[in-house]
Design a protein around this motif. Structure first.
Motif, PDB file in Angstrom:
ATOM      1  N   ASP A 228       7.398   8.358   4.917  1.00  0.00           N
ATOM      2  CA  ASP A 228       6.440   8.904   3.953  1.00  0.00           C
ATOM      3  C   ASP A 228       7.031  10.156   3.309  1.00  0.00           C
ATOM      4  O   ASP A 228       8.159  10.566   3.595  1.00  0.00           O
ATOM      5  CB  ASP A 228       5.087   9.164   4.608  1.00  0.00           C
TER       6      ASP A 228
ATOM      7  N   ARG B  93      -0.002 -10.678   1.765  1.00  0.00           N
ATOM      8  CA  ARG B  93      -0.862  -9.680   1.121  1.00  0.00           C
ATOM      9  C   ARG B  93      -1.129 -10.007  -0.348  1.00  0.00           C
ATOM     10  O   ARG B  93      -1.757  -9.214  -1.051  1.00  0.00           O
ATOM     11  CB  ARG B  93      -0.230  -8.298   1.237  1.00  0.00           C
TER      12      ARG B  93
ATOM     13  N   SER C   9       4.127  -3.254   2.175  1.00  0.00           N
ATOM     14  CA  SER C   9       3.714  -2.008   2.810  1.00  0.00           C
ATOM     15  C   SER C   9       2.246  -1.701   2.509  1.00  0.00           C
ATOM     16  O   SER C   9       1.751  -1.944   1.412  1.00  0.00           O
ATOM     17  CB  SER C   9       4.580  -0.853   2.328  1.00  0.00           C
ATOM     18  N   LYS C  10       1.558  -1.122   3.492  1.00  0.00           N
ATOM     19  CA  LYS C  10       0.158  -0.737   3.328  1.00  0.00           C
ATOM     20  C   LYS C  10       0.007   0.751   3.018  1.00  0.00           C
ATOM     21  O   LYS C  10      -1.110   1.259   2.918  1.00  0.00           O
ATOM     22  CB  LYS C  10      -0.637  -1.084   4.587  1.00  0.00           C
ATOM     23  N   MET C  11       1.112   1.471   2.888  1.00  0.00           N
ATOM     24  CA  MET C  11       1.045   2.910   2.630  1.00  0.00           C
ATOM     25  C   MET C  11       0.489   3.174   1.230  1.00  0.00           C
ATOM     26  O   MET C  11       0.831   2.472   0.273  1.00  0.00           O
ATOM     27  CB  MET C  11       2.444   3.533   2.755  1.00  0.00           C
ATOM     28  N   SER C  12      -0.338   4.193   1.112  1.00  0.00           N
ATOM     29  CA  SER C  12      -0.897   4.565  -0.183  1.00  0.00           C
ATOM     30  C   SER C  12       0.149   5.277  -1.029  1.00  0.00           C
ATOM     31  O   SER C  12       1.098   5.875  -0.504  1.00  0.00           O
ATOM     32  CB  SER C  12      -2.111   5.473   0.000  1.00  0.00           C
ATOM     33  N   ALA C  13      -0.039   5.230  -2.339  1.00  0.00           N
ATOM     34  CA  ALA C  13       0.888   5.893  -3.254  1.00  0.00           C
ATOM     35  C   ALA C  13       0.903   7.401  -3.034  1.00  0.00           C
ATOM     36  O   ALA C  13       1.928   8.059  -3.227  1.00  0.00           O
ATOM     37  CB  ALA C  13       0.506   5.562  -4.696  1.00  0.00           C
ATOM     38  N   GLU C  14      -0.244   7.966  -2.627  1.00  0.00           N
ATOM     39  CA  GLU C  14      -0.334   9.405  -2.416  1.00  0.00           C
ATOM     40  C   GLU C  14       0.537   9.858  -1.244  1.00  0.00           C
ATOM     41  O   GLU C  14       1.039  10.994  -1.236  1.00  0.00           O
ATOM     42  CB  GLU C  14      -1.782   9.824  -2.161  1.00  0.00           C
ATOM     43  N   ASP C  15       0.738   8.989  -0.257  1.00  0.00           N
ATOM     44  CA  ASP C  15       1.524   9.360   0.921  1.00  0.00           C
ATOM     45  C   ASP C  15       2.990   8.974   0.818  1.00  0.00           C
ATOM     46  O   ASP C  15       3.795   9.344   1.670  1.00  0.00           O
ATOM     47  CB  ASP C  15       0.932   8.687   2.172  1.00  0.00           C
TER      48      ASP C  15
END
Length: 460
Positions: free
Chosen positions: A64, A107, A348-354
């Motif tokens: 991240d 997904r 990936s499940k990570m948000s754009a903000e992170d």
């Protein structure tokens, strides 16, 4: 919709029936070929091609934005599933239609639809010398890779940068336009005028260099000199791995030009800051915050220009072996400091903000204003025929983009198991990926991640 689907199924059934009735041997392999003549002299014919490429992957995901390492992903996905319908009519015209779906993962949205990739009507006006075509086509400029046979790769897949406006001004590497192609002796050429798909923003100013909504036509072309054996030019696609079936040394160059397609990164206009706020910030020692409250000057407008030169070699060697190599240089200009990231079939499940600026999962800086060098080399181990053959290979990519603080290098290494040439093929590949972290307002290459891909392919 029901009627259209019924006609499609009937056409497919007829093609399958007719094709299966005329199975032919292909070199030393007995591979079904779904092609049949419509006239006794063979001047009119029709056929169908099928291609499924399935990926099984292990991905080491990007960290991240704070440098915290993330979990890895294991998944199964459909890289490509395509049906191609083609016909030649009285030695005067060709029709080429391709449908299917790319990039299906666990997904992906449910009930994915069928995409239209090609819909071309091509007229043979002067034998192999001059063909004129219309429609949704991929008669692309830039490089050999931009008009590849996606079932005849040396590596597992085409690098994303070989389609410089993919996902922006085109659809799956295709655009609507008029093209001309042909062969003049050793020279193979293709040129086109296209109407790019509408994409971008219509704002008068932008904080970063980005695509601009416009209605301008684009020009592209590719010219290749074939020193030894000639490639089959019935269709537009070019092989990236000919398995020593011919003696090939081809040198090419291409371009893509789209005028006024970009908005250039705008600078802050400090005169837009409220004077009382500016005075207060100065008096409190926070004058460095003044730009945060300023608007932007109007952006300049820039063209897109991409040019490339490449060399492709595929030569048979003693005892049935073959060497395959590819080397290319590509120059991109999208305006100052332009960058675009991409992650193929990113789960990936990570948000754009992170996420890092280059993105989460397997995302990387794919394209930018600057320079790219690509090299590939493979060796088909000695043997007889194209059944049960092994082909180890390696590749590298060097990127130097204006918008990054330093250049990067990455590599691929893998092996092809050719059960029956490209028709039934397994590919196992490891690919590295540079990871950039923001240091002192610059994107710096600080580490590398990677992924392993096992591709299973059936094509006929």
């Amino acid at each position: 919709m029901i009627k259209r689907n019924s006609l499609f199924c009937l056409w497919l059934a007829l093609l399958l029936f007719a094709g299966i009735q005329s199975l032919v041997a292909q070199d030393d392999k007995k591979i079904p070929k779904l092609k049949f003549n419509l006239t006794e002299d063979g001047s009119s014919y029709a056929g169908i091609m099928m291609n499924n490429q399935i990926w099984t992957r292990y991905i080491w995901n990007n960290p991240d934005k704070n440098g915290v390492e993330q979990y890895s992903d294991i998944d199964l996905g459909i890289r490509r599933s395509r049906l191609t319908f083609y016909a030649g009519l009285m030695d005067r015209a060709l029709i080429f239609t391709q449908v299917g779906y790319d990039g299906l993962t666990y997904r992906s949205p449910r009930k994915a639809g069928i995409n239209l990739y090609n819909a071309e009507a091509e007229f043979i006006l002067a034998g192999n010398y001059f063909h004129l075509g219309f429609g949704l086509n991929s008669k692309s400029g830039i490089s050999r890779y931009a008009s590849n046979k996606n079932f005849e790769f040396l590596v597992v897949d085409a690098p994303g940068f070989t389609f410089p406006v993919a996902g922006t001004f085109d659809e799956f590497g295709r655009q609507l336009g008029i093209y001309a192609r042909g062969a003049l002796g050793n020279l193979n050429y293709r040129v086109s005028v296209v109407k790019p798909f509408e994409y971008g923003i219509d704002s008068v100013s932008s904080p970063v260099t980005t695509e601009r909504i416009n209605e301008n036509f684009a020009l592209k072309g590719y010219f290749e000199w074939q020193f030894f054996d000639r490639e089959n030019t019935t269709f537009y696609q070019m092989t990236m791995n000919n398995l020593g079936r011919a003696k090939m040394l081809n040198v090419g160059a291409g371009f893509y030009y789209h005028p006024e397609a970009m908005l250039v990164e705008a600078e802050k206009d400090l005169s837009t800051v409220d004077p009382f706020l500016a005075a207060w910030l100065i008096s409190t020692g926070n004058e460095h915050l003044i730009p945060d409250y300023a608007g932007y000057y109007p952006s300049q407008i820039s063209d897109i220009f991409v040019a490339a030169a490449d060399v492709f070699v595929d030569m048979p060697t003693r005892r049935g072996g073959a060497v395959t190599g590819y080397f290319a240089y590509q120059y991109n200009f999208f305006g100052p400091n332009y960058l675009r990231s991409a992650g193929r079939m990113n789960v990936s499940k990570m948000s754009a903000e992170d996420a890092l600026p280059q993105g989460p999962g397997n995302a990387e800086w794919e394209l930018g204003t600057g320079h790219i060098v690509r090299g590939e080399f493979g060796y088909l181990l000695p043997g007889t025929g194209l059944k049960n053959r092994l082909q180890p290979y390696g590749a590298f990519t060097f990127k130097a983009f204006e918008g990054l603080g330093e250049a990067s290098a990455q590599f691929d290494a893998g092996i092809n198991w050719l059960m029956y040439g490209h028709n039934i093929k397994w590919t196992l590949q490891y690919s590295s990926r540079p990871v950039y972290t923001e240091i002192d307002d610059q994107q710096m290459w600080t580490s590398s991640k990677g992924q392993v891909i096992l591709q299973t392919q059936i094509f006929f």
